[in-house]
Motif scaffolding. Structure first.
Motif, PDB file in Angstrom:
ATOM      1  N   THR A 128       0.774  -1.199   0.036  1.00  0.00           N
ATOM      2  CA  THR A 128       0.060   0.189  -0.111  1.00  0.00           C
ATOM      3  C   THR A 128       0.868   1.393  -0.246  1.00  0.00           C
ATOM      4  O   THR A 128       0.419   2.411   0.214  1.00  0.00           O
ATOM      5  CB  THR A 128      -1.043  -0.058   1.197  1.00  0.00           C
ATOM      6  OG1 THR A 128      -0.155  -0.265   2.584  1.00  0.00           O
ATOM      7  CG2 THR A 128      -1.883  -1.154   1.110  1.00  0.00           C
ATOM      8  N   ARG A 186       7.899  12.066   0.568  1.00  0.00           N
ATOM      9  CA  ARG A 186       7.896  13.174   1.477  1.00  0.00           C
ATOM     10  C   ARG A 186       9.181  13.684   1.690  1.00  0.00           C
ATOM     11  O   ARG A 186       9.369  14.918   2.299  1.00  0.00           O
ATOM     12  CB  ARG A 186       7.591  12.473   2.928  1.00  0.00           C
ATOM     13  CG  ARG A 186       5.934  11.990   2.822  1.00  0.00           C
ATOM     14  CD  ARG A 186       5.491  11.596   4.275  1.00  0.00           C
ATOM     15  NE  ARG A 186       4.082  10.688   4.185  1.00  0.00           N
ATOM     16  CZ  ARG A 186       4.220   9.551   4.482  1.00  0.00           C
ATOM     17  NH1 ARG A 186       5.044   8.811   5.155  1.00  0.00           N
ATOM     18  NH2 ARG A 186       2.762   9.090   4.423  1.00  0.00           N
ATOM     19  N   SER A 240      -4.897   1.103  -3.686  1.00  0.00           N
ATOM     20  CA  SER A 240      -4.713   1.730  -2.500  1.00  0.00           C
ATOM     21  C   SER A 240      -3.606   2.548  -2.300  1.00  0.00           C
ATOM     22  O   SER A 240      -3.751   3.629  -1.839  1.00  0.00           O
ATOM     23  CB  SER A 240      -4.794   0.425  -1.431  1.00  0.00           C
ATOM     24  OG  SER A 240      -4.616   1.082  -0.027  1.00  0.00           O
ATOM     25  N   ARG A 266      -2.195   4.238  -4.613  1.00  0.00           N
ATOM     26  CA  ARG A 266      -2.460   5.566  -5.329  1.00  0.00           C
ATOM     27  C   ARG A 266      -3.361   6.480  -4.761  1.00  0.00           C
ATOM     28  O   ARG A 266      -3.066   7.637  -4.548  1.00  0.00           O
ATOM     29  CB  ARG A 266      -2.838   5.225  -6.565  1.00  0.00           C
ATOM     30  CG  ARG A 266      -2.354   4.624  -7.637  1.00  0.00           C
ATOM     31  CD  ARG A 266      -2.846   4.356  -8.985  1.00  0.00           C
ATOM     32  NE  ARG A 266      -1.870   3.546  -9.946  1.00  0.00           N
ATOM     33  CZ  ARG A 266      -2.464   2.500 -10.899  1.00  0.00           C
ATOM     34  NH1 ARG A 266      -3.556   1.923 -10.722  1.00  0.00           N
ATOM     35  NH2 ARG A 266      -1.456   2.088 -11.780  1.00  0.00           N
ATOM     36  N   ARG A 267      -4.323   5.816  -3.853  1.00  0.00           N
ATOM     37  CA  ARG A 267      -5.296   6.637  -3.180  1.00  0.00           C
ATOM     38  C   ARG A 267      -4.463   7.521  -1.958  1.00  0.00           C
ATOM     39  O   ARG A 267      -4.662   8.500  -1.688  1.00  0.00           O
ATOM     40  CB  ARG A 267      -6.462   6.002  -2.631  1.00  0.00           C
ATOM     41  CG  ARG A 267      -7.319   5.303  -3.788  1.00  0.00           C
ATOM     42  CD  ARG A 267      -8.480   5.014  -3.070  1.00  0.00           C
ATOM     43  NE  ARG A 267      -8.475   3.877  -2.238  1.00  0.00           N
ATOM     44  CZ  ARG A 267      -8.569   2.529  -2.309  1.00  0.00           C
ATOM     45  NH1 ARG A 267      -8.632   2.028  -3.670  1.00  0.00           N
ATOM     46  NH2 ARG A 267      -8.486   1.637  -1.217  1.00  0.00           N
ATOM     47  N   ARG A 268      -3.747   6.724  -1.310  1.00  0.00           N
ATOM     48  CA  ARG A 268      -2.893   7.352  -0.303  1.00  0.00           C
ATOM     49  C   ARG A 268      -2.092   8.285  -0.819  1.00  0.00           C
ATOM     50  O   ARG A 268      -2.051   9.554   0.012  1.00  0.00           O
ATOM     51  CB  ARG A 268      -1.993   6.205   0.339  1.00  0.00           C
ATOM     52  CG  ARG A 268      -2.889   5.049   1.029  1.00  0.00           C
ATOM     53  CD  ARG A 268      -1.727   4.179   1.922  1.00  0.00           C
ATOM     54  NE  ARG A 268      -1.120   4.880   2.866  1.00  0.00           N
ATOM     55  CZ  ARG A 268       0.067   4.504   3.241  1.00  0.00           C
ATOM     56  NH1 ARG A 268       0.383   3.502   3.056  1.00  0.00           N
ATOM     57  NH2 ARG A 268       0.533   5.017   4.448  1.00  0.00           N
ATOM     58  N   GLU A 300      -2.513  10.127  -3.439  1.00  0.00           N
ATOM     59  CA  GLU A 300      -3.448  11.446  -3.722  1.00  0.00           C
ATOM     60  C   GLU A 300      -3.946  12.029  -2.701  1.00  0.00           C
ATOM     61  O   GLU A 300      -4.047  13.479  -2.460  1.00  0.00           O
ATOM     62  CB  GLU A 300      -4.718  10.641  -4.588  1.00  0.00           C
ATOM     63  CG  GLU A 300      -4.287  10.477  -6.076  1.00  0.00           C
ATOM     64  CD  GLU A 300      -5.444   9.432  -6.755  1.00  0.00           C
ATOM     65  OE1 GLU A 300      -6.580   9.547  -6.000  1.00  0.00           O
ATOM     66  OE2 GLU A 300      -5.270   9.033  -7.632  1.00  0.00           O
ATOM     67  N   ALA A 301      -4.134  11.435  -1.545  1.00  0.00           N
ATOM     68  CA  ALA A 301      -4.671  12.017  -0.340  1.00  0.00           C
ATOM     69  C   ALA A 301      -3.647  13.018   0.319  1.00  0.00           C
ATOM     70  O   ALA A 301      -3.785  13.982   1.002  1.00  0.00           O
ATOM     71  CB  ALA A 301      -4.732  10.839   0.858  1.00  0.00           C
ATOM     72  N   GLU A 302      -2.336  12.838  -0.002  1.00  0.00           N
ATOM     73  CA  GLU A 302      -1.501  13.582   0.406  1.00  0.00           C
ATOM     74  C   GLU A 302      -0.690  14.508  -0.602  1.00  0.00           C
ATOM     75  O   GLU A 302       0.110  15.363  -0.422  1.00  0.00           O
ATOM     76  CB  GLU A 302      -0.276  12.730   1.086  1.00  0.00           C
ATOM     77  CG  GLU A 302      -0.385  12.164   2.274  1.00  0.00           C
ATOM     78  CD  GLU A 302       0.753  11.636   2.952  1.00  0.00           C
ATOM     79  OE1 GLU A 302       1.623  12.200   3.011  1.00  0.00           O
ATOM     80  OE2 GLU A 302       0.680  10.483   3.589  1.00  0.00           O
ATOM     81  N   ALA A 303      -1.404  14.514  -1.732  1.00  0.00           N
ATOM     82  CA  ALA A 303      -0.864  15.370  -2.998  1.00  0.00           C
ATOM     83  C   ALA A 303       0.546  15.049  -3.517  1.00  0.00           C
ATOM     84  O   ALA A 303       1.296  15.752  -3.724  1.00  0.00           O
ATOM     85  CB  ALA A 303      -1.201  16.699  -2.797  1.00  0.00           C
TER      86      ALA A 303
END
Length: 270
Positions: free
Chosen positions: A56, A65, A82, A84-86, A88-91
């Motif tokens: 993930t 980061r 999953s 990818r979604r993570r 995207e959530a953090e840009a």
């Protein structure tokens, strides 16, 4: 006599195992390992980074980061989505792809850092996976891997799984990657240095029983193994998981606190 399966046959079975359960929940456990691994490798901003068997996306996210150019691969589509979604959530701009750790779709010498945390250890062909890690790292680049040790908690858990539901004939123990000796053998003279450290990560559950039920529901190897057992076999398997957790418990308040050991390997490509 059972015929030994080919690596491709073993890989197909393993992919089904890791697609079972819900590894997204189990992946919480390995979050701390990502920061440990990227710090052990002394990662530098702006570097080209590959996270192999990303799951993930813990290591890929940790590298992004730190302002690196990051790619992450895994052969389980749901895990890639999953990750990818993570991101995207953090840009965070991370290139996540479906790909096989034993056949990386990248040119030789493509990355400054090549990572894998609790990932390549579960490949079918260990030598081929190790070869690929080194191949895609640039000369002077760094390969860094974190793996559960044979003697640590997960090593003992995987032995428990094997006692109740035998692995495919010909499958290699994944915890081979958790020994310095095997890592020196796998990476060989293609690296100019190889340093190993052993670390632990504390895991906490409401109880030993909760741990057993959580892993039987969500962790691919235990979930798949339980699915091969009859009711009596499932009860015996659960009892052994509870006993393993109880033996490792350092808590005295009824909850479970257990230290899970892993090996960190950092090697520089010659």
């Amino acid at each position: 006599m059972t015929d030994t399966l080919s690596f491709d046959e073993i890989k197909a079975k393993q992919q089904k195992v890791w697609s079972s359960g819900d590894y997204g929940k189990i992946a919480w456990i390995t979050v701390p390992l990502a920061d440990t691994l990227v710090e052990a490798a002394d990662i530098r901003p702006g570097a080209r980074v590959l996270d192999v068997a990303t799951g993930t996306g813990h290591v890929a996210l940790a590298a992004a980061r730190r302002f690196c150019e990051v790619t992450g691969i895994d052969y389980v589509p749901a895990l890639v989505e999953s990750a990818r979604r993570r991101a995207e959530a953090e840009a965070l701009d991370i290139d996540f792809r479906e790909a096989d750790a034993e056949n990386l779709p990248f040119d030789d010498d493509s990355f400054d850092y090549v990572f894998s945390a609790i990932g390549v250890m579960f490949t079918a062909d260990h030598q081929r996976a190790a070869d690929e890690l080194v191949r895609v790292a640039r000369p002077g680049g760094r390969v860094a891997v974190a793996s559960w040790t044979p003697t640590g908690f997960i090593g003992q858990l995987l032995k428990t799984v094997s006692r109740h539901a035998a692995p495919p004939p010909g499958a290699m123990p994944p915890t081979r990657w958790g020994t310095a000796e095997t890592m020196r053998e796998l990476l060989g003279d293609r690296v100019s240095s190889l340093n190993t450290t052993t670390a632990t990560v504390a895991q906490r559950f409401p109880s030993a029983e909760h741990f057993a039920d959580f892993f039987l529901t969500h962790y691919g190897p235990t979930h798949a193994a339980a699915g091969r057992l009859d009711d009596d076999g499932k009860r015996a398997f659960r009892d052994d998981l509870i006993a393993l957790a109880t033996t490792s418990n350092r808590s005295t308040d009824g909850t479970l606190v257990s230290d899970w050991e892993y090996l960190v390997v950092v090697a520089d490509k010659a």
